[in-house]
Design an enzyme around this catalytic site. Sequence first.
Site, PDB file in Angstrom:
ATOM      1  N   GLU A 181     -19.969  54.513  61.744  1.00 11.55           N
ATOM      2  CA  GLU A 181     -20.992  53.475  61.525  1.00 11.55           C
ATOM      3  C   GLU A 181     -22.359  53.893  62.077  1.00 11.55           C
ATOM      4  OE1 GLU A 181     -19.349  49.729  62.879  1.00 11.55           O
ATOM      5  OE2 GLU A 181     -17.478  50.106  61.805  1.00 11.55           O
ATOM      6  N   GLU A 285     -11.785  50.784  58.305  1.00 17.94           N
ATOM      7  CA  GLU A 285     -11.699  49.490  58.987  1.00 17.94           C
ATOM      8  C   GLU A 285     -11.865  48.406  57.941  1.00 17.94           C
ATOM      9  OE1 GLU A 285     -13.959  48.543  62.491  1.00 17.94           O
ATOM     10  OE2 GLU A 285     -14.138  50.659  63.054  1.00 17.94           O
TER      11      GLU A 285
END
Length: 354
Positions: A181, A285
Amino acid sequence: MSGGHRRPHPDNGVTRRGLLGLAGLGAASSAGVFGMWKAASRETPLAVSGTPTSTPSAPAPTPAPFTGADPAKLGGTVPFTAGKAMLGSYLGLDGMTYPEAVKLRRGQIGRDQRITHVFYAWEDPLPDRIEGKPKKSVPMVSWRGPKYGEILDGDADDLIAAAARRLRDLDQPALLRWGWEMNGDWYRWGGAKNDQDTEGYVKCFRYLRKIFDDEGAENVSWVWSPNWNSSPRKDWNRIDAYYPGDDFVDWVGISGYNLHRETPETLFDPIYHKYAARRPIMITEVGSKDYGGTTKADWIRQLTAYVEQRPAIGGVVWFDTDTHPSYPEHWRLDSVPDAAAAYREMAGNERFSG
């Protein structure tokens, strides 16, 4: 993914959900500490969820996978298998050790997870074994990063080499998801916290891989894993600016959560359409908010159908936990009975038999 809420971001007015970053889990040799949170740094990371989407967008043409790569070599030492997706999870359940949680899930869904997702701080020793991990499950280690200069100045070379040797000593294929991320503004290894230096991230990724290769960690498959959208939404922060290159990436990952009724197409198609011709895709995720009724189960079934229609997706990793600090959502797959039933259906689907 983490807990808490945040007001709309001033850069673009989009509502964001703040998330306390995943802490490095304790040494994997102790079952009792496996599911515990540990402070990895003093920062307060956040995560983007994005613009609410209540209706699916018109489907875009699905690109033919791997037109620019040899399918036989995809995925590195954790190979991609055509037509199969590995179904795994980050698993942390309140009041349970990791082995106990694994046993519970085995009974509920009728099988073991194929990917065991664990999180470690930059300074933590990476695991050389994971107690309670199902025998045939592939470890995926999400490893936090420092600021770029702490890697590129060479001072961390010994730390990186030691990490490489520990993963090498797992003595099985493993996935390494370093600096995930990075296109968000909530982690210290993101471009936003490193003077907008996206090239610095690329250099770090390549630097780490070289040291791992030099240490003989040939069992490691490298996962490059941005968030599904960028924060801030600026041209310098576009996702592809962080891509280290096909020679350094074995899997392209993506984080995306149904927080504002986003569809799987909204969350994952931009990455899929950009990279599916080059590398296998892994949803590293994912979770869904429960809006009442059958909404969570319905979304899990949408996800199942989505993966069935995307042949380059080789892995899906659920964020299966109710221990997230300061966050009201229980991402665990059995937060409501119909969601558990929908997940069991997904686990039994032939597409997820990788």
